[in-house]
Design a protein around this motif. Structure first.
Motif, PDB file in Angstrom:
ATOM      1  N   GLU A 403       0.815  -1.215   0.000  1.00 26.25           N
ATOM      2  CA  GLU A 403       0.000   0.000   0.000  1.00 26.25           C
ATOM      3  C   GLU A 403       0.854   1.273   0.000  1.00 26.25           C
ATOM      4  N   PRO A 404       0.603   2.193  -0.937  1.00 24.62           N
ATOM      5  CA  PRO A 404       1.290   3.497  -0.881  1.00 24.62           C
ATOM      6  C   PRO A 404       0.776   4.289   0.329  1.00 24.62           C
ATOM      7  N   GLU A 405       1.605   5.175   0.884  1.00 26.51           N
ATOM      8  CA  GLU A 405       1.136   5.957   2.036  1.00 26.51           C
ATOM      9  C   GLU A 405       0.759   7.368   1.619  1.00 26.51           C
ATOM     10  N   ASP A 406       1.194   7.764   0.430  1.00 27.32           N
ATOM     11  CA  ASP A 406       0.959   9.132   0.002  1.00 27.32           C
ATOM     12  C   ASP A 406      -0.329   9.202  -0.812  1.00 27.32           C
ATOM     13  N   PRO A 407      -1.341   9.981  -0.344  1.00 26.71           N
ATOM     14  CA  PRO A 407      -2.609  10.051  -1.094  1.00 26.71           C
ATOM     15  C   PRO A 407      -2.393  10.438  -2.549  1.00 26.71           C
ATOM     16  N   ALA A 408      -1.326  11.194  -2.824  1.00 27.27           N
ATOM     17  CA  ALA A 408      -1.055  11.594  -4.208  1.00 27.27           C
ATOM     18  C   ALA A 408      -0.774  10.381  -5.096  1.00 27.27           C
ATOM     19  N   ASP A 409      -0.353   9.282  -4.486  1.00 29.46           N
ATOM     20  CA  ASP A 409      -0.078   8.068  -5.268  1.00 29.46           C
ATOM     21  C   ASP A 409      -1.330   7.212  -5.449  1.00 29.46           C
ATOM     22  N   GLY A 410      -2.454   7.666  -4.912  1.00 33.30           N
ATOM     23  CA  GLY A 410      -3.685   6.903  -5.033  1.00 33.30           C
ATOM     24  C   GLY A 410      -3.690   5.739  -4.063  1.00 33.30           C
ATOM     25  N   HIS A 411      -4.823   5.063  -3.996  1.00 31.51           N
ATOM     26  CA  HIS A 411      -4.937   3.950  -3.054  1.00 31.51           C
ATOM     27  C   HIS A 411      -5.160   2.646  -3.796  1.00 31.51           C
ATOM     28  N   LYS A 412      -4.645   2.597  -5.020  1.00 30.03           N
ATOM     29  CA  LYS A 412      -4.782   1.406  -5.858  1.00 30.03           C
ATOM     30  C   LYS A 412      -3.426   1.043  -6.421  1.00 30.03           C
ATOM     31  N   GLN A 413      -3.239  -0.234  -6.638  1.00 35.44           N
ATOM     32  CA  GLN A 413      -2.063  -0.695  -7.363  1.00 35.44           C
ATOM     33  C   GLN A 413      -2.540  -1.638  -8.454  1.00 35.44           C
ATOM     34  N   VAL A 414      -2.132  -1.351  -9.668  1.00 34.16           N
ATOM     35  CA  VAL A 414      -2.536  -2.190 -10.792  1.00 34.16           C
ATOM     36  C   VAL A 414      -1.444  -3.216 -11.056  1.00 34.16           C
TER      37      VAL A 414
END
Ligand code: N0T
Length: 527
Positions: A403-414
């Motif tokens: 999971e990314p922690e920065d909201p700018a990176d979104g909360h999804k990983q494709v």
């Protein structure tokens, strides 16, 4: 506890790194082995304290423990070797049913010679320290010290000889040669010998490897000239130590790196461990140290981008990804999944025993059961499928995300899987439409492996996984069958139940529960 061997794996050959099609496996007992590790604290491997480390190891479900062996411990006086602690380690590890990685704290331990015996570290004339440009002594030992190299090699070879004699069953599966080698605060040695070498042309073996023309260090490497120079000499030194050990028993050997702050920003080599196997000089190590199987990152930056950047830097066709140290704060735990997805042969948080400062009060330390919980959860999930996973990783059929922690990176990983694509989302809840907001703290992780045609092993924590077709116009995707199960002690799938209805209508939702799914996908035509 160690996964018992499947029948196809029984043999006593020496552990080694196997490489095929640019992918790697740590072979232990003749089959790919996934190291679920933990490293104990620097001062824990003494007869009085060693028994106190095992309960936490057992609680974490590790299958491998990384333990320092200090040069001062095994050769307190020159030529007199004492392997008491090694014998105790072997005996206790076997009783615990775990394997060992021994960490050779010799010439360099976090760059300094603190673990060298006093007959070494107090004798600057015979075992020279590096010099600064003004002639003053720096604390680190010089890689140009021939007597130092000879003495370190002799001691390391003696350790390997002891293992060859008393560890035919290979309880020790790997060796770390030195610990975070290099030097802080000084990019290279300035002794007369080092200065002469720095003034000479770059050795052909190095520049050819890097595809460079003939030239000086400064001409070829500019602002990193001293970094490359020091790395070449430190790597060459460690290679000779490793070679002396490998000649006795050819176990896998690696070096670990104290890294710069992040993998993207140039950093002055005077401000990080110059000469060590940092991401900036992996190619130098590959050229200078053919006896080392791997260079490996100690990752103490928990930020998603930086962590994955370091993983990607070290996961190479010529280098097996192995994380011998990473932080033990909870935000590191999720990156286990990213490492698994990149085919890592092992992963190991640092300092996970209760003995950091207060051996007399082991259970009052802040490293208690609650602190290790996220790491224990990861290993509980993988413990029984470790052999299965390692084999799939060697075949290139694994993926993972954290999971990314920065909201700018979104909360999804494709996660592209070829014909299919999986989307991991974090903080979607476990019911209702996907609206990922991120978990309250970054705790999400997902691991996926292809186990057959259109069939995937899917697992994780605090994450939703949804499958799609890479080309959504080609067909309509449906779930054929989603099984929850477990792996038995022999690595065989044991069916528990089918997930359907609410358990699949809103994606496959992983919570804090350790759950492994087998997902069979199917499709029907658009029209
Ligand atoms: C690691 C560990 C141990 C202010 C630190 C990390 C281990 C060594 N070094 O606990 O000492 O033996 O390999 C160095 C990271 C420095 C970060 C400084 C931030």
């Amino acid at each position: 506890a160690v996964t018992p061997l499947p029948a196809w794996a029984a043999s006593d050959e020496v552990p080694h790194i196997a490489t095929r099609d640019g992918r790697h496996a740590l072979i232990v007992d003749s089959a790919p082995f996934l190291m679920l590790g933990a490293q104990i604290n620097n001062s824990s491997a003494w007869p009085a304290t060693l028994p106190k480390v095992w309960p936490m190891m057992a609680a974490m479900h590790v299958n491998t423990v990384e333990v320092p062996v200090g040069w001062e411990q095994i050769e307190p006086e020159e030529g007199r070797f004492d392997f008491t602690i090694v014998d105790q380690l072997l005996e206790q590890a076997r009783a615990q049913n775990v394997r060992l990685v021994l960490l050779w704290f010799g010439t360099w331990k976090n760059t300094n010679p603190q673990y060298a015996p006093r007959w070494v570290k107090l004798d600057n004339a015979r075992f020279p320290r590096m010099r600064r440009a003004d002639g003053t002594l720096h604390y680190a030992l010089s890689p140009f010290g021939k007597a130092t190299l000879a003495a370190d090699s002799k001691a390391f070879a003696a350790l390997m000889r002891h293992l060859a004699e008393v560890d035919r069953q290979n309880t020790v599966i790997m060796l770390q040669v030195q610990n975070e080698a290099g030097s802080y605060g000084l990019a290279r040695d300035h002794s007369p010998e080092a200065d002469a070498a720095f003034a000479a042309p770059v050795p052909e073996a190095l520049r050819k490897r890097l595809g460079k023309p003939a030239g000086s260090w400064t001409a070829l490497f500019g602002r990193d000239a001293e970094l490359y120079f020091h790395a070449w000499h430190v790597a060459g030194y460690i290679d000779k130590v490793a070679a002396a050990g490998k000649a006795v028993k050819p176990l896998p050997m690696y070096v670990n790196a104290a890294l710069p702050g992040d993998p993207f920003t140039w950093q002055d080599p005077n401000t990080y461990a110059s000469g060590g196997p940092a991401n900036t000089v992996i190619d130098v190590y590959k050229a200078a140290a053919p006896h080392l199987d791997m260079v490996a990152p100690d990752i103490y930056n928990p930020k998603h981008k930086a962590y994955l950047g370091f993983l990607d830097a070290y996961a190479r066709p010529d280098n097996a990804l192995f994380v011998p140290e990473t932080g033990h704060a909870p935000e590191y735990a999720r990156h286990f999944f990213a490492a698994m997805g990149r085919g890592a042969i092992g992963w190991s948080p640092f300092g996970l025993d209760p003995l950091r400062y207060r051996p007399s009060l082991p259970l009052r330390s802040k490293l208690d059961d609650e602190a290790i919980a996220p790491f224990a959860a990861n290993y509980a999930l993988f413990a029984r499928m470790a052999r299965v996973w390692a084999k799939l990783a060697f075949e290139g059929k694994v993926w993972g995300a954290s999971e990314p922690e920065d909201p700018a990176d979104g909360h999804k990983q494709v996660i592209p899987l070829g014909k299919y694509v999986a989307t991991a989302s974090f903080g979607s809840g476990d019911f209702g439409p996907t609206d990922p907001k991120g978990n309250a703290k970054p705790t999400g992780g997902v691991a996926i492996a292809e186990i057959g045609p259109d069939e995937y092993l899917v697992t994780g924590y605090f994450a939703r996984v949804e499958f799609g077709l890479a080309d959504p116009k080609a067909a309509n995707l449906i779930l054929d069958r989603v099984e929850e199960g477990t792996y038995d002690a022999a690595g065989k799938w044991q069916f528990l139940r089918v997930w359907n209805g609410d358990q699949v209508d809103w994606g496959l939702n992983f919570t804090a529960a350790p759950q492994v799914l087998h997902v069979k996908l199917a499709s029907y035509p658009i029209r």
